[in-house]
Design an enzyme around this catalytic site. Structure first.
Site, mmCIF file in Angstrom:
data_model
loop_
_atom_site.group_PDB
_atom_site.id
_atom_site.type_symbol
_atom_site.label_atom_id
_atom_site.label_comp_id
_atom_site.label_asym_id
_atom_site.label_seq_id
_atom_site.Cartn_x
_atom_site.Cartn_y
_atom_site.Cartn_z
ATOM 1 N N ASN A 246 0.841 -1.189 0.000
ATOM 2 C CA ASN A 246 0.000 0.000 0.000
ATOM 3 C C ASN A 246 0.880 1.244 0.000
ATOM 4 O OD1 ASN A 246 -1.806 2.075 0.564
ATOM 5 N ND2 ASN A 246 -2.990 0.869 2.025
ATOM 6 N N HIS B 104 1.863 -15.271 -14.819
ATOM 7 C CA HIS B 104 1.104 -15.993 -15.846
ATOM 8 C C HIS B 104 1.469 -17.474 -15.899
ATOM 9 C CE1 HIS B 104 -1.509 -16.496 -19.258
ATOM 10 N NE2 HIS B 104 -1.717 -15.198 -19.329
ATOM 11 N N ASP C 110 -4.040 -17.539 -15.246
ATOM 12 C CA ASP C 110 -4.226 -16.763 -16.483
ATOM 13 C C ASP C 110 -5.120 -15.571 -16.193
ATOM 14 O OD1 ASP C 110 -6.350 -19.426 -17.567
ATOM 15 O OD2 ASP C 110 -6.951 -17.544 -16.611
#
Lengths: 329, 332, 399
Positions: C324, C375, C379
């Site tokens: 953050n 990835h 996906d």
């Protein structure tokens, strides 16, 4: 170039002893069969005639006893030479050499000195079997306070002996019992050879062989053969194991980058290991290959001739090792 | 063993000055050992040490018969020989504490004290280890014709070492001026010597043709008489000699050997301490013969105490050797 | 003269002794040689005799005490004497050498007897045989490698670093650059590795923070009262992300070289700044941890991070990271995944924006979150589904 003449190793040793005994009346020899017999190797023959039985003193078969007597005599003004017939017998003298002679100067804070020489033999192939054929000089190298000398040639022997007798510390000289007949040039005049100075017996470029005592001859023989393989061998002889000329060994190793160490002590836990280690530490970044040790096979020395001969380093063994190191096998 | 001094014995040929010197020396040895023990129990001494208390008459009696340049070799229980031969107390304590001012620069310690100035070839930590050395010193003296003799002190335990027989043989063959003094205190470390010594002790020497004499080791005059005869004989070319002294060590084998009852009874120890203390016996004789009175003897003890305190303090305040000295004095 | 009675050293190497019993009492007359006390060593109980004559006084140690050898335990005084005051420092004994002195000795003897190794002259660098072999194997030009070993020796590590960097010359410790500290170096190495090896893709959502703000106002006070900690947005996010991950195990998985490892626990790493870098402090099993406990743990971890006292266990076993940068005014950013995790959620600041509310322009507290995913593990559709569920949870939070 000093004038030299060809004499045998035995004769050169005797010359040294005779000259030193004439020079200093406190020098005397004690041991078994040293007087009339001149020892079993005959090296001392005739000395009792010149110096008398007080200075060439036959002892009973009491190695511990007369080694101890030598320590006491050395402490009190004499310079005894203790003759040990076979190096295998130094076991009998160990307390006197290790716990007494080696340490008295130190334990007394430098107050008492022990200027004695112990003469012992080494070397196999005499067909004398396991208890008369060992090369145990490494035992004494392991003890701080002693000095250990290994002459390989008549000239070295004479010069080193004189230094040993004049040294105020306990010195042990090991002679190869099979090589007293080796002939070599010896300077005619007075000379001594200092301890801690190695000698290059043969200059070379491709491979260093560090060899002691009779292994020098083996190394030189192999070196001649290796010329036919276009390998130029340097043979370097430490001459004294303690003090040791480390710098010379390391410099040679750095020059050639390939090293064989040859000593007739057993291959393991002995002089070979120490010299190999010194070279590995000092020349590590200049070595092309690990330092190779060639010593007596790690077996009790057998009696039967073909077995005995198999345990001793030979030029053939050196040849094979050298070719392997140079990548030419 | 005899339990009382034979008062009917005629005086030895020792003048009173020498007698008092012998007394003082015995007291010095006794107090030295007490102080050594104190240093140990106070955890101020490195290692351990072996006390001579109870055997003083032998060291003093023998060394009184020696010349300053005669040689002695000593044992692991060697403070008594060292003091009797004339060593300085402060340098001895310093050596026991490993200080540089010690006799051996702190490098030897209790078991290896040596002093060429008083002919002390050294204490030895190997039982029997100095027999060859003493014999060699005698060979040397004979060869150089300087008239010196060598005394080899050893305990009954060393009779088990083969070296003794090798060197006695050679000493006898070559007629060397060495006197072998056996301090038989009945115990080889923690074993009574009835379990370790076969046959007869003097016969061992006799077997080599070495003349031997047996004497009460708690009687300093008897020891002196016997030793003097043997030493003079050796000096005159009579060859090696053997002196067997019967004695007892009042304390343990070493300072940490405090639980001894499994090998030595308290009664036996008490008997020797009360009835066979060489210093007490000699004191009694001196007083009876009116050579000295109790006051004089106490005064000597007190003088020695003062000397001891100073010597201990010297040693305590002395510095250790610098660490860079560790590899000096290996070779001459 | 006052005589000190000490705990005696009896056996070799004895360090202490135990007083079993005093055989004489304070004030009693003592004669020399009299049994005075019994002590116990390792081996036996021994009777100790008095070393002097006098009155027993100043008894310092009692039965049962274990005392160091050489220490005074009592005094024997002559009449009229008083118990001496002892100096505090015990005498230097030499019974045991202090360790530094021993080590000093070892060092000085080594240096004095070791054979002198001559250094390589001027230009030629020294190289270990192993490094030489590796250089040959990896096609590294030794002359362009700077050695980091003793005396500039080239080591295997130097060769491998050169090999990894590719054909361009590599400086070991960068010529002229500042050497990196541990955390900084680790951060450089890890982010480089992650960025180079994990195929990152990024999904972005803008969200209304109103529900989160309400939840905080509603639940915060009770927790503050009960647990003494103020609930932050981070706490809410940790709780909600963890609970959402329960339905999306692949987002919580790890890439482990040969394949995907589903992780059994949901341990949320919260990115925290420390000196010289950023680390992920872990709240383990955050899905089953109450909001209050999450807040407490988060606060403790933050304090430790700030004071440089984070433990290795604080940083271990994270499976998903939340980072953050809202407090720095950042609207949105894409974070680098903390390998071997599969994803990382980057949160921007909550700020008022003009957005359509019921068809009319309105002002709402909005924030942007960006999900980076690996990835190889998930996906686009799988990550999008997770992000959708997460957004729903943020708009309808339940703890």
């Amino acid at each position: 170039m000093p004038e030299t003449r060809e004499i045998t190793l035995g004769a050169a040793i005797k010359e040294a002893l005779v000259e030193e005994m004439r020079r200093d009346p406190n020098v005397f020899i004690l041991g078994e069969d040293v007087a009339e017999a001149g020892t079993v190797y005959k090296v001392l023959s005739g000395m009792v005639d010149e110096f008398g039985k007080d200075r060439v003193l036959d002892t009973p078969i009491s190695e511990a006893g007369f080694a101890g007597v030598a320590v006491g005599a050395a402490m009190t003004g004499m310079r005894p030479i203790v003759d040990i017939m076979f190096g295998d017998f130094i076991g009998l003298t160990m307390d006197q050499m290790v716990n007494q002679a080696a340490k008295i100067h130190y334990m007394s804070g430098g107050k008492w000195k022990v200027p004695m020489v112990m003469r012992a033999t080494m070397g196999a192939t005499r067909r004398s079997a396991a208890q008369h054929s060992q090369s145990l000089h490494s035992w004494l190298c392991h003890v701080p306070g002693l000095k250990v000398v290994m002459p390989s040639t008549p000239a070295d022997a004479k010069g080193l002996w004189k230094t040993a007798i004049r040294d105020d510390n306990p010195v042990v000289i090991f002679e190869d019992k099979m090589r007293y007949g080796l002939k070599g040039p010896v300077p005619t005049g007075e000379y001594t050879i200092p301890f801690g100075v190695a000698d290059v017996k043969r200059l070379g470029e491709d491979l260093t062989i560090v060899a002691t005592s009779s292994m020098v001859e083996v190394a030189l023989d192999a070196a001649r053969q290796l010329e036919e393989y276009d390998i130029s061998v340097e043979v370097i002889d430490p001459r004294t194991l303690w003090p040791l000329d480390e710098q010379a060994l390391i410099a040679s190793a750095k020059k050639t980058s390939r090293v064989i160490v040859m000593d007739e002590g057993y291959a393991r836990f002995g002089v070979n290991a120490e010299l190999a280690s010194v070279i590995a530490e000092g020349a590590f970044y200049d070595l092309e290959a690990p330092v190779k040790r060639i010593g007596a096979m790690h077996v009790p020395i057998p009696f039967s001739p073909p077995l005995e001969d198999a345990t001793v380093p030979t030029p053939q063994l050196v040849l094979e090792a050298a070719l392997a190191l140079c990548g030419k096998s | 063993m005899t339990t009382a001094v034979d008062k009917s014995r005629p005086f030895s040929n020792i003048d009173s000055e020498q007698l008092m010197r012998m007394f003082r020396r015995m007291v010095m040895i006794r107090q030295f050992e007490e102080n050594a023990n104190d240093l140990y129990t106070r955890a101020l001494m490195p290692g351990i040490t072996h006390l001579y208390s109870g055997e003083e008459a032998i060291a003093v009696g023998v060394c009184e018969a020696l010349r300053p340049d005669d040689y002695i070799t000593s044992t692991h229980r060697g403070h008594g020989h060292c003091v009797a031969k004339g060593a300085a107390l402060d340098r001895m304590f310093a050596e026991l504490l490993g200080k540089e001012a010690g006799y051996c620069k702190g490098k030897g310690g209790s078991m290896h004290i040596a002093d060429p100035d008083t002919g002390n070839l050294g204490a030895n930590a190997i039982v029997g280890g100095s027999m060859g050395i003493a014999t060699g010193a005698a060979l040397s003296a004979k060869r150089q014709g300087n008239g010196r003799v060598a005394v080899c002190f050893f305990g009954d335990g060393a009779l088990g070492q083969g070296l003794l027989y090798e060197v006695m043989n050679m000493a006898a063959l070559w007629k060397l001026p060495v006197i072998y003094v056996c301090e038989n205190n009945l115990y080889n470390e923690y074993t009574h010597n009835s379990e370790t010594i076969a046959g007869d002790i003097l016969t061992r020497a006799k077997g080599f043709g070495v003349p031997g004499v047996s004497v009460d080791g708690q009687d300093v005059q008897a020891v002196y008489d016997a030793a003097k005869k043997l030493i003079d004989s050796a000096r005159a070319g009579g060859g090696p000699q053997f002196l067997l002294c019967s004695t007892y060590r009042f304390t343990g084998h070493h300072v940490g050997d405090v639980n001894r009852e499994y090998y030595r009874s308290k009664q036996e120890e008490q008997l020797w301490k009360t009835e066979r203390d060489p210093i007490t016996l000699f004191s009694q004789w001196l007083i009876e013969q009116k050579i000295a009175d109790r006051t004089r003897l106490d005064q000597i003890k007190s003088e020695v105490e003062t000397e001891m305190k100073k010597a201990v303090q010297f040693a305590m305040e002395s510095p250790y050797p610098a660490v860079d000295k560790v590899d000096q004095d290996i070779y001459a | 003269m006052a005589f000190s009675v000490v705990m005696p050293a009896l056996e070799m190497a004895q360090e202490t002794g135990k007083i079993i019993s005093w055989l004489k009492n304070e004030g009693e007359a003592i004669t020399k040689g009299q049994p005075l006390l019994e002590v116990e060593t390792d081996k036996a109980v021994v009777e100790i005799e008095a070393g002097a004559e006098g009155i027993l006084a100043g008894v310092k140690s009692k039965e049962g005490d274990v005392v160091q050898v050489g220490t005074t335990i009592a005094w024997i005084l002559a009449p009229g004497e008083t118990v001496p005051v002892e100096s505090a420092a015990p005498a230097k004994t030499g019974r045991t050498m202090s360790a530094p002195a021993v080590m000093e000795m070892a060092a000085s003897t080594e240096s004095s007897v070791a054979p002198t190794v001559s250094k390589a002259p001027g230009g030629t660098p020294q190289i270990s045989p192993k490094a030489r072999r590796l250089a040959k194997e990896h096609g590294v030009d030794i002359s362009r490698v700077k050695g980091t070993g003793p005396d500039g020796t080239i080591s295997s590590d130097d060769i491998m670093a050169a090999a990894a960097a590719g054909p361009s010359p590599v400086a070991g410790a960068a010529a002229g650059g500042e050497p990196l500290t541990g955390i900084a170096r680790l951060m450089a190495e890890r982010t480089t590795q992650s960025w180079q090896q994990a195929p990152h893709f990024f999904l972005v959502r803008d969200l209304d923070a109103g529900a989160l703000n309400d939840a905080r106002e509603k639940l915060g006070p009770a927790i503050e009262r009960d647990r003494g900690v103020k609930v932050t947005h981070t706490d809410l996010l940790v709780a909600l992300v963890a609970r959402t991950l329960v339905k999306h195990p692949k987002m919580n998985a790890s890439w482990v070289g040969q394949g995907i490892r589903l992780n059994p626990g949901i341990n949320i790493s919260v990115a925290m700044a420390v000196k010289d870098g950023v680390v992920g402090a872990v709240i383990p099993k955050a899905d089953s941890t109450s909001l209050a406990d999450i807040a407490v743990q988060r606060r403790d971890l933050t304090e430790r991070a700030r004071s440089g006292k984070l433990k290795p266990s604080d940083l271990a076993d994270g499976t998903f990271t939340i980072t953050n940068l809202g407090m720095y005014g950042i609207d949105a950013f894409s974070a680098i995944i903390a390998a071997p995790q599969a994803a990382i959620l980057a949160i921007g600041r909550i700020s008022d924006r003009v957005v359509p509310v019921n068809g009319q322009p309105g002002i709402r507290p909005m924030f942007t979150m960006t999900l980076s995913s690996d990835h190889r593990v998930v996906d686009g559709a799988q990550a999008a589904l997770f992000l959708k569920d997460l957004a729903d949870a943020f708009i309808n939070p339940s703890f």
